[in-house]
Design a protein around this motif. Structure first.
Motif, PDB file in Angstrom:
ATOM      1  N   LYS A  21      -3.126  34.455  38.642  1.00  9.45           N
ATOM      2  CA  LYS A  21      -1.204  35.257  38.583  1.00  9.45           C
ATOM      3  C   LYS A  21      -0.942  35.026  40.078  1.00  9.45           C
ATOM      4  O   LYS A  21       0.358  34.030  40.364  1.00  9.45           O
ATOM      5  N   LYS A  22      -1.539  35.217  41.311  1.00 12.80           N
ATOM      6  CA  LYS A  22      -1.041  35.967  42.249  1.00 12.80           C
ATOM      7  C   LYS A  22      -1.937  36.005  43.145  1.00 12.80           C
ATOM      8  O   LYS A  22      -3.181  35.477  43.116  1.00 12.80           O
ATOM      9  N   ASN A  23      -1.182  35.115  44.323  1.00 19.87           N
ATOM     10  CA  ASN A  23      -2.737  34.969  45.909  1.00 19.87           C
ATOM     11  C   ASN A  23      -1.959  35.126  46.891  1.00 19.87           C
ATOM     12  O   ASN A  23      -0.758  36.121  47.214  1.00 19.87           O
ATOM     13  N   LEU A  24      -3.369  35.456  47.489  1.00 23.63           N
ATOM     14  CA  LEU A  24      -3.093  36.464  48.658  1.00 23.63           C
ATOM     15  C   LEU A  24      -3.737  35.533  49.804  1.00 23.63           C
ATOM     16  O   LEU A  24      -4.631  34.904  49.590  1.00 23.63           O
ATOM     17  N   LEU A  25      -2.928  35.946  50.777  1.00 25.88           N
ATOM     18  CA  LEU A  25      -4.044  35.157  52.050  1.00 25.88           C
ATOM     19  C   LEU A  25      -4.237  36.323  53.257  1.00 25.88           C
ATOM     20  O   LEU A  25      -3.496  37.104  53.308  1.00 25.88           O
ATOM     21  N   ILE A  26      -5.459  35.654  53.668  1.00 24.46           N
ATOM     22  CA  ILE A  26      -5.519  36.515  54.531  1.00 24.46           C
ATOM     23  C   ILE A  26      -5.602  36.332  55.581  1.00 24.46           C
ATOM     24  O   ILE A  26      -6.467  35.396  55.985  1.00 24.46           O
ATOM     25  N   ASP A  27      -5.303  37.173  56.927  1.00 18.39           N
ATOM     26  CA  ASP A  27      -4.592  36.116  58.478  1.00 18.39           C
ATOM     27  C   ASP A  27      -3.741  34.853  58.372  1.00 18.39           C
ATOM     28  O   ASP A  27      -4.029  34.346  58.127  1.00 18.39           O
ATOM     29  N   THR A  28      -3.400  34.337  59.514  1.00 17.32           N
ATOM     30  CA  THR A  28      -3.640  33.572  59.898  1.00 17.32           C
ATOM     31  C   THR A  28      -4.042  33.247  61.364  1.00 17.32           C
ATOM     32  O   THR A  28      -4.347  33.727  61.274  1.00 17.32           O
ATOM     33  N   ASP A  29      -3.553  32.107  61.905  1.00 19.58           N
ATOM     34  CA  ASP A  29      -3.932  31.526  63.078  1.00 19.58           C
ATOM     35  C   ASP A  29      -2.765  31.958  64.319  1.00 19.58           C
ATOM     36  O   ASP A  29      -1.369  32.888  64.400  1.00 19.58           O
ATOM     37  N   TRP A  30      -2.531  31.180  65.842  1.00 18.68           N
ATOM     38  CA  TRP A  30      -1.337  32.184  66.407  1.00 18.68           C
ATOM     39  C   TRP A  30       0.474  31.504  66.237  1.00 18.68           C
ATOM     40  O   TRP A  30      -0.499  30.888  64.818  1.00 18.68           O
ATOM     41  N   ALA A  31       0.903  32.498  66.779  1.00 19.44           N
ATOM     42  CA  ALA A  31       1.937  31.955  66.109  1.00 19.44           C
ATOM     43  C   ALA A  31       2.701  30.105  67.134  1.00 19.44           C
ATOM     44  O   ALA A  31       1.474  29.500  67.673  1.00 19.44           O
ATOM     45  N   ALA A  32       3.583  29.235  66.388  1.00 16.71           N
ATOM     46  CA  ALA A  32       4.173  28.279  66.568  1.00 16.71           C
ATOM     47  C   ALA A  32       2.526  26.615  66.480  1.00 16.71           C
ATOM     48  O   ALA A  32       2.101  25.499  66.673  1.00 16.71           O
ATOM     49  N   THR A  33       1.960  28.073  64.933  1.00 14.79           N
ATOM     50  CA  THR A  33       0.943  26.921  65.141  1.00 14.79           C
ATOM     51  C   THR A  33       1.527  26.187  63.338  1.00 14.79           C
ATOM     52  O   THR A  33       0.038  26.044  62.433  1.00 14.79           O
ATOM     53  N   LEU A  34       2.982  26.534  62.846  1.00 10.38           N
ATOM     54  CA  LEU A  34       3.409  26.124  61.622  1.00 10.38           C
ATOM     55  C   LEU A  34       3.325  24.576  61.022  1.00 10.38           C
ATOM     56  O   LEU A  34       1.920  24.249  59.627  1.00 10.38           O
ATOM     57  N   PRO A  35       3.017  23.362  62.005  1.00 13.87           N
ATOM     58  CA  PRO A  35       2.448  22.621  61.599  1.00 13.87           C
ATOM     59  C   PRO A  35       1.019  21.639  61.706  1.00 13.87           C
ATOM     60  O   PRO A  35       1.104  21.339  60.010  1.00 13.87           O
ATOM     61  N   LYS A  36       0.094  22.690  61.618  1.00 14.92           N
ATOM     62  CA  LYS A  36      -1.237  22.469  61.330  1.00 14.92           C
ATOM     63  C   LYS A  36      -1.306  23.117  60.706  1.00 14.92           C
ATOM     64  O   LYS A  36      -1.855  23.315  59.490  1.00 14.92           O
ATOM     65  N   PHE A  37      -0.810  24.638  59.942  1.00 14.44           N
ATOM     66  CA  PHE A  37      -0.979  25.862  58.870  1.00 14.44           C
ATOM     67  C   PHE A  37      -0.366  24.426  57.541  1.00 14.44           C
ATOM     68  O   PHE A  37      -1.353  24.570  56.200  1.00 14.44           O
ATOM     69  N   PHE A  38       0.848  23.757  57.573  1.00 17.78           N
ATOM     70  CA  PHE A  38       1.016  23.118  56.441  1.00 17.78           C
ATOM     71  C   PHE A  38      -0.267  22.002  55.979  1.00 17.78           C
ATOM     72  O   PHE A  38       0.309  21.336  54.860  1.00 17.78           O
ATOM     73  N   GLN A  39       0.284  21.178  57.444  1.00 23.00           N
ATOM     74  CA  GLN A  39      -1.345  20.561  56.845  1.00 23.00           C
ATOM     75  C   GLN A  39      -2.721  21.025  56.055  1.00 23.00           C
ATOM     76  O   GLN A  39      -3.063  19.961  55.444  1.00 23.00           O
ATOM     77  N   LYS A  40      -3.076  21.587  56.407  1.00 20.52           N
ATOM     78  CA  LYS A  40      -4.242  22.590  56.339  1.00 20.52           C
ATOM     79  C   LYS A  40      -4.195  22.520  55.133  1.00 20.52           C
ATOM     80  O   LYS A  40      -4.804  22.071  54.008  1.00 20.52           O
ATOM     81  N   LEU A  41      -2.869  23.105  54.083  1.00 21.77           N
ATOM     82  CA  LEU A  41      -2.277  23.446  53.414  1.00 21.77           C
ATOM     83  C   LEU A  41      -2.070  22.222  52.267  1.00 21.77           C
ATOM     84  O   LEU A  41      -2.980  21.820  50.890  1.00 21.77           O
ATOM     85  N   GLY A  42      -1.966  21.276  52.573  1.00 23.43           N
ATOM     86  CA  GLY A  42      -1.497  19.865  52.364  1.00 23.43           C
ATOM     87  C   GLY A  42      -2.791  19.347  51.714  1.00 23.43           C
ATOM     88  O   GLY A  42      -3.107  18.986  51.159  1.00 23.43           O
ATOM     89  N   ARG A  43      -4.378  19.096  52.958  1.00 23.84           N
ATOM     90  CA  ARG A  43      -4.938  18.926  52.662  1.00 23.84           C
ATOM     91  C   ARG A  43      -6.255  19.792  51.039  1.00 23.84           C
ATOM     92  O   ARG A  43      -6.833  18.651  50.932  1.00 23.84           O
ATOM     93  N   LYS A  44      -5.229  20.954  51.190  1.00 20.51           N
ATOM     94  CA  LYS A  44      -6.170  21.173  50.134  1.00 20.51           C
ATOM     95  C   LYS A  44      -5.548  21.918  48.889  1.00 20.51           C
ATOM     96  O   LYS A  44      -6.190  22.078  48.051  1.00 20.51           O
ATOM     97  N   LYS A  45      -4.589  20.225  48.999  1.00 22.78           N
ATOM     98  CA  LYS A  45      -3.780  20.325  47.738  1.00 22.78           C
ATOM     99  C   LYS A  45      -3.130  21.954  47.422  1.00 22.78           C
ATOM    100  O   LYS A  45      -3.155  22.050  46.432  1.00 22.78           O
ATOM    101  N   LEU A  46      -2.484  22.603  48.482  1.00 22.05           N
ATOM    102  CA  LEU A  46      -1.622  23.715  48.524  1.00 22.05           C
ATOM    103  C   LEU A  46      -0.872  23.319  48.784  1.00 22.05           C
ATOM    104  O   LEU A  46       0.016  22.899  49.299  1.00 22.05           O
ATOM    105  N   LYS A  47       0.891  24.517  48.803  1.00 24.16           N
ATOM    106  CA  LYS A  47       1.955  24.966  50.046  1.00 24.16           C
ATOM    107  C   LYS A  47       2.247  25.804  49.556  1.00 24.16           C
ATOM    108  O   LYS A  47       1.982  26.441  49.102  1.00 24.16           O
ATOM    109  N   VAL A  48       2.761  25.733  50.778  1.00 17.23           N
ATOM    110  CA  VAL A  48       3.357  27.224  50.967  1.00 17.23           C
ATOM    111  C   VAL A  48       3.577  28.196  49.936  1.00 17.23           C
ATOM    112  O   VAL A  48       3.790  29.694  49.428  1.00 17.23           O
TER     113      VAL A  48
END
Length: 90
Positions: A21-48
């Motif tokens: 039902k619910k999903n938990l993200l543990i940690d992020t990376d540095w600020a200003a890396t949001l585009p890379k984060f979105f790319q990684k999600l896409g490669r894993k067939k996930l979305k924000v």
């Protein structure tokens, strides 16, 4: 059953704990890396929108850099009781 997905897209190991039902993200990376984060999600067939909660293990820039960005996208920040004093002093 929890599925653990590693989302390393920079220097920090980030994990998505995917539940039924619910999903938990543990940690992020540095600020200003949001585009890379979105790319990684896409490669894993996930979305924000697949992320409900964010847990920051400790408040160093390499672990909490995207916290504000993700909160602005509707993800709720989970703060442990031992982190409240640190978090509320910022």
């Amino acid at each position: 059953m929890t599925k653990i997905i590693q989302l390393k897209y920079g220097n920090t190991k980030c994990y998505l704990l995917k539940e039924t039902k619910k999903n938990l993200l543990i940690d992020t990376d540095w600020a200003a890396t949001l585009p890379k984060f979105f790319q990684k999600l896409g490669r894993k067939k996930l979305k924000v929108q697949d992320i409900d909660y964010l847990l920051i293990t400790h408040y160093h820039p390499d672990h909490m850099g995207l916290a504000t960005d993700l909160m602005n996208l509707g993800i709720s920040l989970v703060v442990l009781d031992c982190q409240i004093a640190l978090y509320s002093s910022k």
